[in-house]
Motif scaffolding. Structure first.
Motif, PDB file in Angstrom:
ATOM      1  N   SER A  68      75.428  78.869  24.748  1.00 28.78           N
ATOM      2  CA  SER A  68      76.827  79.117  25.083  1.00 28.78           C
ATOM      3  C   SER A  68      77.560  77.817  25.393  1.00 28.78           C
ATOM      4  O   SER A  68      78.676  77.581  24.912  1.00 28.78           O
ATOM      5  CB  SER A  68      76.918  80.074  26.273  1.00 28.78           C
ATOM      6  N   LEU A  73      76.755  79.890  20.300  1.00 32.02           N
ATOM      7  CA  LEU A  73      76.435  81.302  20.501  1.00 32.02           C
ATOM      8  C   LEU A  73      77.344  82.124  19.589  1.00 32.02           C
ATOM      9  O   LEU A  73      78.214  82.877  20.033  1.00 32.02           O
ATOM     10  CB  LEU A  73      76.629  81.696  21.963  1.00 32.02           C
ATOM     11  N   GLY A  96      77.190  85.871  27.578  1.00 31.06           N
ATOM     12  CA  GLY A  96      77.520  86.191  26.192  1.00 31.06           C
ATOM     13  C   GLY A  96      76.568  87.141  25.509  1.00 31.06           C
ATOM     14  O   GLY A  96      76.728  87.417  24.319  1.00 31.06           O
ATOM     15  N   ASN A 136      83.397  88.872  24.250  1.00 29.91           N
ATOM     16  CA  ASN A 136      82.047  89.220  24.676  1.00 29.91           C
ATOM     17  C   ASN A 136      81.933  90.723  24.739  1.00 29.91           C
ATOM     18  O   ASN A 136      82.738  91.381  25.379  1.00 29.91           O
ATOM     19  CB  ASN A 136      81.743  88.631  26.062  1.00 29.91           C
TER      20      ASN A 136
END
Length: 222
Positions: A68, A73, A96, A136
């Protein structure tokens, strides 16, 4: 079918997940630790990662933070553990992760989580070029009865979704909905019946909604 990376230090878990996912037609890469997972992510560019939390060198949450922080990611990640707490699941999702599966993982729950993860990943690829998207996914928990006694507010993190935030609410919402329905139409090969079932809308309502959003139905079959 998708390219899936399975990261787990237990050989039996890796073999089992690999067998199940291969039977579903997916290509599976395996890694037994964080170092192998880093290399596989660079080499294979997986569509989805199944990541164990407890590993001997670097744990899964730390690896997730690393990806991340580095801005890599870009694929959905499903965390796995037999001993994780709610706090760990919430932390992973804030970083995430798409979902958390508790071991032992049943085939049904695994395939459902993978399907949702791949669908979310496809949707992200579809809408990202239109704007800078930070999205997310909501937490999907497969946990023990202890967890089920908690309220949703106890373990669902506050997740920020910025989908075209520089636009008026109605306009941004319409663009999201259009991308959402176009994704499902493509996934279901234009079948209005299956899209209606998938989205929970009646066919008549679905037709009206698609026309309202300006979705091109000329190439869609019923």
């Amino acid at each position: 079918m998708a390219n899936i990376l399975v990261v787990d230090d237990e050989l039996g878990i890796r073999d089992l997940l690999c067998e199940i996912l291969n039977d579903e037609g997916h290509t599976v890469e395996v890694a037994e630790n964080a170092a192998q997972a880093r290399a596989a992510r660079l080499r294979e560019r997986p569509d989805l990662v199944l990541l164990d939390i407890w590993m001997p060198d670097t744990d899964g949450v730390t690896l997730l933070k690393e990806w991340s922080a580095a801005g890599v990611l870009t694929m959905p990640v499903i965390m796995m553990s037999g001993h994780a707490t709610i706090d760990t699941a919430v932390e992973a999702t804030r970083i995430g992760a798409l979902a958390f599966l508790e071991k032992p993982i049943t085939m049904q729950k695994l395939l459902k989580a993978v399907e949702q993860g791949l669908a979310r990943g496809s949707l992200r690829k579809l809408i990202t070029p239109a704007s800078s998207v930070v999205s997310n996914a909501s937490l999907v928990l497969d946990t023990s009865s202890t967890v089920s006694n908690q309220s949703a507010a106890d373990f669902f993190p506050q997740v920020t979704q910025s989908f075209m935030l520089d636009k008026p609410l109605r306009e941004g919402r319409d663009e999201y909905e259009k991308a959402y329905f176009e994704f499902h139409l493509a996934k279901e090969n234009g079948s209005m019946t299956r899209v209606a079932e998938k989205t929970g809308l009646e066919r008549t309502h679905l037709y009206r909604k698609l026309k309202q959003l300006g979705v091109d139905l000329s190439k869609k079959r019923s």
